[in-house]
Write a protein that holds these residues in place. Structure first.
Motif, mmCIF file in Angstrom:
data_model
loop_
_atom_site.group_PDB
_atom_site.id
_atom_site.type_symbol
_atom_site.label_atom_id
_atom_site.label_comp_id
_atom_site.label_asym_id
_atom_site.label_seq_id
_atom_site.Cartn_x
_atom_site.Cartn_y
_atom_site.Cartn_z
ATOM 1 N N MET A 291 4.588 1.416 0.845
ATOM 2 C CA MET A 291 5.495 1.888 -0.198
ATOM 3 C C MET A 291 5.587 3.407 -0.143
ATOM 4 O O MET A 291 4.588 4.112 -0.240
ATOM 5 C CB MET A 291 4.998 1.423 -1.570
ATOM 6 N N ASP A 292 6.866 3.888 0.024
ATOM 7 C CA ASP A 292 7.084 5.320 0.220
ATOM 8 C C ASP A 292 8.476 5.656 -0.304
ATOM 9 O O ASP A 292 9.253 4.766 -0.664
ATOM 10 C CB ASP A 292 6.966 5.645 1.713
ATOM 11 N N ARG B 42 11.296 4.447 -6.767
ATOM 12 C CA ARG B 42 10.260 4.849 -7.727
ATOM 13 C C ARG B 42 9.137 5.663 -7.091
ATOM 14 O O ARG B 42 8.266 6.181 -7.798
ATOM 15 C CB ARG B 42 9.675 3.613 -8.415
ATOM 16 N N PHE B 43 9.157 5.809 -5.769
ATOM 17 C CA PHE B 43 8.107 6.582 -5.094
ATOM 18 C C PHE B 43 8.567 7.982 -4.690
ATOM 19 O O PHE B 43 7.767 8.786 -4.243
ATOM 20 C CB PHE B 43 7.616 5.833 -3.856
ATOM 21 N N SER C 74 10.712 -0.402 -1.934
ATOM 22 C CA SER C 74 11.099 -0.498 -3.345
ATOM 23 C C SER C 74 12.611 -0.324 -3.427
ATOM 24 O O SER C 74 13.199 0.407 -2.622
ATOM 25 C CB SER C 74 10.397 0.587 -4.166
ATOM 26 N N ASN C 75 13.226 -0.980 -4.386
ATOM 27 C CA ASN C 75 14.680 -0.912 -4.508
ATOM 28 C C ASN C 75 15.166 0.522 -4.702
ATOM 29 O O ASN C 75 14.538 1.312 -5.407
ATOM 30 C CB ASN C 75 15.154 -1.756 -5.694
ATOM 31 N N ILE D 232 0.850 -1.186 0.000
ATOM 32 C CA ILE D 232 0.000 0.000 0.000
ATOM 33 C C ILE D 232 0.883 1.231 0.000
ATOM 34 O O ILE D 232 1.957 1.259 0.612
ATOM 35 C CB ILE D 232 -0.953 0.002 1.219
ATOM 36 N N LYS D 233 0.468 2.268 -0.716
ATOM 37 C CA LYS D 233 1.243 3.495 -0.769
ATOM 38 C C LYS D 233 1.042 4.307 0.500
ATOM 39 O O LYS D 233 -0.044 4.312 1.105
ATOM 40 C CB LYS D 233 0.841 4.336 -1.986
ATOM 41 N N ALA D 234 2.082 4.998 0.898
ATOM 42 C CA ALA D 234 2.006 5.854 2.086
ATOM 43 C C ALA D 234 0.891 6.884 1.913
ATOM 44 O O ALA D 234 0.661 7.406 0.816
ATOM 45 C CB ALA D 234 3.343 6.544 2.305
ATOM 46 N N GLY D 235 0.198 7.156 3.019
ATOM 47 C CA GLY D 235 -0.886 8.128 2.996
ATOM 48 C C GLY D 235 -2.254 7.531 2.727
ATOM 49 O O GLY D 235 -3.276 8.197 2.932
ATOM 50 N N LYS D 236 -2.303 6.303 2.259
ATOM 51 C CA LYS D 236 -3.573 5.648 1.980
ATOM 52 C C LYS D 236 -4.132 4.997 3.248
ATOM 53 O O LYS D 236 -3.469 4.897 4.276
ATOM 54 C CB LYS D 236 -3.401 4.594 0.885
ATOM 55 N N LYS D 237 -5.404 4.489 3.148
ATOM 56 C CA LYS D 237 -6.022 3.770 4.263
ATOM 57 C C LYS D 237 -5.858 2.268 4.041
ATOM 58 O O LYS D 237 -6.229 1.727 2.997
ATOM 59 C CB LYS D 237 -7.501 4.122 4.389
#
Length: 415
Positions: free
Chosen positions: A107-108, A189-190, A140-141, A28-33
């Motif tokens: 993911m951040d 990539r984020f 992420s790498n 899940i991306k940072a900031g999401k629920k």
């Protein structure tokens, strides 16, 4: 009666151990629920408990657990990288226990690169930087590092290298003598991380320039070429001397100009392209990786003129059992510089090795000399060399061979 019958029916149902169904990981991306729904089965209805790592999950305004008859839902609002972990759901009833883990990956952008932030191999205009990978890669790498530099006197940050794939790099284009700081950010990539900032450094070599060369002097003069020689500096500044730079100046000029295009490795150099009749002086710089030394003390001015001619052929005027007296004529042309004396050389025949009879030309100021300590009955030849203040001639034509006679003080002719 009806209530007792219902209770009996319930007690008569088959018991089922708990069973949990949920995925084993979630991104899940940072900031999401984040919403994790676990299906929970079993009879009697299991009691559920969530853990983060090995700690109980604590509800808050951002985290909640919703329970239903056949599910348990974990909800976390505005997730950050700190929410990344293994979460465990445990379900328990009188028939048993079940546990399932799920890995949550938020993911951040990555965390900052880690210290130490080393600065090494410092030169006057470059240095090498090294750091460590971030503790957090953001799920992420790490694809890249961005390196910035700051000239402390100006205070502004500019990109030095926009694409570094390793945890070290060489930074160039620094201004010698200026003070710098550096910072590096990790990128995936984020996004790009917060920076790791270095301490301050000064762009300079860890050694100094050499001291100035010593004893710059003229060794030979021609009409369009003057030979200059010098002694090595007392100090190389802590780095080996890589060569020398020679400058020349005409007497009526204020400008010093280079006399050589590339560094001279020896301590003598023929300065060419001179104009006959003009007076020149020369000075020398020593070079090492840090740069050029202060200039040497300039040579005396000297006129570019034709070289001094050799003296005339020596003639023998007297022979004893251990000495020979010689005379010769002055050079026809002294090259425009004062004649200060002569060297006389002897060769014992039948050999071909010439040995100087005097150490300085001042010992023979005139065109005459008596060679001493010669071997009785041996045969010798002699030659003279003229020395001016700035030049030295080629050797004269050798004298005729002469044999050292035992008769002391007897006049004799050359043979």
């Amino acid at each position: 009666m009806e209530g007792a019958k219902e209770s009996k029916l319930v007690n008569g149902k088959k018991k089922i151990p708990p069973k949990i169904l949920m995925p084993d990981h979630v991104h899940i991306k940072a900031g999401k629920k984040l919403r994790i729904e676990a299906h929970v089965y079993g009879k009697p209805q299991p009691v559920c408990k969530w853990l983060k790592g090995d700690q109980d999950v604590l509800t808050s305004s951002r985290l909640a657990v919703h329970k239903a008859e056949k599910s348990s839902v974990l909800i976390i609002k505005d997730v950050t990288r700190k929410d990344s972990d293994f979460y465990t759901l445990t379900a328990e009833n009188s028939s048993g226990t079940d546990s399932q883990k799920i890995r949550v990956i938020v993911m951040d952008k990555p965390g900052p690169p880690q210290p130490p932030f080393d600065i090494s191999e410092i030169d006057a205009d470059a240095c090498t930087l090294a750091w460590h990978i971030p503790l957090e890669d953001g799920g992420s790498n790490i694809t890249n590092y961005v390196v910035e530099k700051c000239d402390v006197s100006r205070g502004d940050w500019v990109t030095a290298l926009a694409s570094v794939t390793k945890t070290s790099c060489r930074i160039g284009k620094l201004i010698p003598g200026e003070e710098y700081m550096f910072r590096v950010r990790a990128e995936n990539r984020f996004g790009i991380s917060e920076p790791l900032i270095s301490g301050k450094m000064i762009a300079q070599f860890p050694f100094d320039v050499p001291s100035e060369p010593k004893n710059a002097r003229i060794t030979k003069v021609n009409k369009d070429c003057i030979f200059v020689a010098w002694d090595k500096p007392d100090s190389d500044g802590g780095s080996p001397i890589t060569g020398y730079l020679i400058e020349r100046k005409e007497r009526n000029s204020l400008l010093w100009v280079k006399a050589n295009d590339t560094a001279v490795r020896s301590t003598e150099y023929p300065c060419v392209g001179l104009i006959e009749g003009l007076e020149y002086t020369f000075r020398i710089y020593a070079l090492n990786r840090a740069g050029a030394s202060k200039p040497s003390k300039p040579t005396e001015f000297v006129t570019a003129r034709a070289p001094v001619d050799p003296p005339g052929k020596p003639e023998v005027i007297d022979v004893t059992k251990s000495t020979v007296s010689l005379i010769w004529t002055r050079p026809k042309h002294d090259g425009g510089s004062k004649l200060i004396g002569y060297f006389v050389e002897a060769c014992k025949l039948p050999g071909d090795k010439w040995v100087r009879c005097n150490t300085t030309p001042h010992q023979i100021p005139l065109e005459e000399y008596t060679a001493t300590d010669l071997e009785e009955n041996a045969q010798y030849q002699f030659r003279a060399i003229a020395k001016t203040a700035v030049n030295i001639s080629r050797p004269s034509e050798p004298s005729d061979p002469v044999t050292i006679h035992p008769e002391n003080g007897k006049k004799c002719k050359s043979i």
